[in-house]
Design an enzyme around this catalytic site. Structure first.
Site, short mmCIF file in Angstrom:
data_model
loop_
_atom_site.label_atom_id
_atom_site.label_comp_id
_atom_site.label_asym_id
_atom_site.label_seq_id
_atom_site.Cartn_x
_atom_site.Cartn_y
_atom_site.Cartn_z
N CYS A 143 10.83 16.57 68.83
CA CYS A 143 12.29 16.24 69.20
C CYS A 143 12.54 16.81 70.57
CB CYS A 143 13.45 16.92 68.30
SG CYS A 143 13.62 15.94 66.82
N ASP A 202 24.03 11.09 51.21
CA ASP A 202 22.50 10.71 50.81
C ASP A 202 22.27 11.53 49.58
OD1 ASP A 202 19.88 9.39 51.02
OD2 ASP A 202 20.21 9.69 53.26
N CYS A 247 17.90 19.76 66.22
CA CYS A 247 19.38 20.28 65.72
C CYS A 247 19.10 21.13 64.84
CB CYS A 247 19.79 18.81 65.22
SG CYS A 247 20.15 17.43 66.05
N LYS A 280 21.82 6.46 50.12
CA LYS A 280 23.14 6.81 50.70
C LYS A 280 24.40 6.11 49.80
CE LYS A 280 21.41 6.87 55.27
NZ LYS A 280 19.94 6.44 55.03
N ARG A 294 12.67 3.60 50.76
CA ARG A 294 13.62 3.72 49.91
C ARG A 294 14.27 2.58 49.25
NH1 ARG A 294 15.06 8.95 49.53
NH2 ARG A 294 14.82 9.19 51.71
N TYR A 295 14.53 1.69 50.25
CA TYR A 295 15.56 0.42 50.12
C TYR A 295 14.68 -0.72 50.20
CZ TYR A 295 18.94 3.93 51.23
OH TYR A 295 19.76 5.22 51.06
N CYS A 328 19.29 20.27 61.12
CA CYS A 328 18.39 19.12 60.55
C CYS A 328 17.77 19.05 59.14
CB CYS A 328 16.93 19.58 61.40
SG CYS A 328 15.74 18.16 61.10
N ARG A 349 14.41 -2.36 53.75
CA ARG A 349 14.05 -2.06 55.18
C ARG A 349 13.21 -0.64 54.93
NH1 ARG A 349 18.77 -1.57 52.83
NH2 ARG A 349 20.32 0.26 53.07
N ASP A 357 23.38 17.29 54.30
CA ASP A 357 22.33 17.27 53.32
C ASP A 357 21.95 18.53 52.74
OD1 ASP A 357 22.03 14.37 52.99
OD2 ASP A 357 20.88 14.35 55.00
N ARG A 375 15.46 16.98 58.13
CA ARG A 375 14.13 16.74 57.85
C ARG A 375 13.18 17.83 58.50
NH1 ARG A 375 13.98 10.90 59.15
NH2 ARG A 375 14.60 10.47 57.23
C1 PLP Z 1 19.23 5.96 55.85
C2 PLP Z 1 17.89 5.26 55.53
C3 PLP Z 1 17.82 4.03 55.53
C4 PLP Z 1 19.02 3.17 56.40
O1 PLP Z 1 20.33 2.96 55.43
P1 PLP Z 1 21.38 2.16 55.95
O2 PLP Z 1 22.46 2.56 54.94
O3 PLP Z 1 21.00 0.84 56.02
O4 PLP Z 1 21.77 2.72 57.36
C5 PLP Z 1 16.76 3.32 55.40
N1 PLP Z 1 15.71 3.94 54.78
C6 PLP Z 1 15.84 5.26 54.56
C7 PLP Z 1 14.57 5.82 54.08
C8 PLP Z 1 16.79 5.97 54.89
O5 PLP Z 1 16.92 7.34 54.75
#
Ligand code: PLP
Length: 366
Positions: A115, A321, A119, A328, A102-103, A122, A106, A284, A124
């Site tokens: 799990c 989110d 939870c 986020k 998504r980002y 949850c 990362r 969420d 997801r």
């Molecule tokens: C939460 C999340 C992250 C990490 O986000 P940070 O703001 O860096 O903690 C990375 N990828 C996905 C898909 C996420 O849901």
């Protein structure tokens, strides 16, 4: 038998596994009745698992904060029109099976749907509910090919499910495989609730193994100060002693931690164990979680009061989110009002702030 194996063996997984002297509340009974009678419902529903350790933290009250997070209630069958199976649209951001990108820098790997304890809040659950077991060899290789080819990716988040529901051999095997397959230095984040629900899983042999890997961060989820048991505290201390940084992502949950007293105790106590509160998440919009939702304006008010009360070091970022896959974003109360002219003393143009005391303050714009 080692305690962590006993924890796995004696995990409550079915209605009949609850101890004979433990009585379910009417709302909990109703959940199991509906689960048994609605075949379709049981397909959609999140599995049940409660470790003996987490179960032992449950108090006597029906609305006990640990109980609410672990034992399902009939409200899980209620779905609001704006609630979704996949509220963050993980699927839309999944170029390869088991990977969410998504980002830019990362990625998140869904190592397993399993799990140690599910939870009840949850988000997801669409993934964990559909019998998603451990990632298969071929899937992992495809994920690693994707990461290897994209130099922008600097960080890998191991998530799920709970990655520590995998046995040590499998888990460390995956860590080694990531290191081998992607030669550049990656930050590895492990998102796990093991320190909360099964600290026995993280006994020293495991932590020593983990400390052998460079750049590993643990991200856990303590939501209530009572979850900081003696056993959990020992694990957190052991992590700090081995130089493994631990961060906490709490979820704001109605009836569990939606008070300033509970949150300030939680974050202060985490800091005592050298755990940095990282995020406090607004719930969420996952199907069947409306009974946990705290209105956003109430969350903002709690956060404002928290800031007046606890150390900056103990303050997490309150964030949501965004539904539909927006990612986020921090929920910040603005102290910054506007740009003003001729109001801010010596400076011609200045930013006007309203301080926590309600008074105006100025910062020059030049
Ligand atoms: C939460 C999340 C992250 C990490 O986000 P940070 O703001 O860096 O903690 C990375 N990828 C996905 C898909 C996420 O849901």
């Amino acid at each position: 038998m080692e305690e962590r194996f006993r924890q796995r063996r004696d995990t409550i997984r079915r209605r009949k596994d609850f101890p004979a002297d433990f009585s379910l509340s009417p709302g909990e009974e109703e959940f199991f009745r509906r689960l048994g009678s609605e075949e379709k419902a049981s397909l959609r529903s999140l599995k049940l698992a409660i470790t003996p350790h987490y179960f032992s933290l449950i108090g006597n009250e029906e609305d006990d904060p640990i109980r609410l997070q672990a034992i399902p209630r009939v409200e899980e069958f209620d779905t609001l029109p704006y609630e979704k199976e996949d509220p963050l649209e993980d699927l839309r951001y999944s170029p390869v099976e088991r990977l969410v990108h998504r980002y830019r820098d990362r990625v998140l790997i869904l190592l397993t749907g399993e799990c140690l304890t599910y939870c009840r809040h949850c988000f997801r659950r669409h993934f964990s509910s559909h019998g998603s077991g451990a990632i298969q060899g071929g899937q992992l290789e495809a994920v690693l090919d994707y990461i290897r080819g994209r130099e922008d990716i600097h960080e890998v988040i191991l998530s799920g499910g709970d990655p520590l529901s995998l046995e040590d051999e499998r888990f460390f095997g995956i860590l080694r495989r990531i290191q081998e397959a992607v030669p550049r230095p990656l930050i590895i984040r492990i998102a796990t609730r093991a320190p909360v629900v099964m600290p026995q899983r993280m006994a020293p042999p495991f932590l020593d193994g983990l400390a052998d890997f460079p750049r590993v961060f643990l991200i856990t989820q303590f939501n209530h100060p009572r979850e900081l048991s003696r056993e959990s505290g020992a694990v957190l201390d052991a992590c700090a002693d081995r130089g493994i940084p631990v961060y906490n992502q709490a979820v704001l949950l109605k009836g569990v931690n939606d008070s300033v007293e509970t949150l300030s105790q939680l974050f202060q106590r985490l800091l005592e164990f050298r755990v940095k509160p990282y995020y406090l998440f607004q719930g969420d919009l996952a199907s069947g979680t409306s009974h946990f939702r705290v209105p956003l304006d109430r969350g903002m008010e709690l956060y404002r009061q928290l800031r007046q009360r606890i150390s900056g070091l103990a303050m997490p970022t309150y964030a949501v989110d965004l539904p539909g896959g927006g990612g986020k974003v921090p929920l910040v109360e603005s102290y910054l009002d506007t740009l003003v002219e001729g109001e801010g003393g010596e400076a011609q143009r200045a930013y006007r702030f309203t301080g926590p005391d309600g008074l105006n303050y100025y910062y020059p714009a030049e």
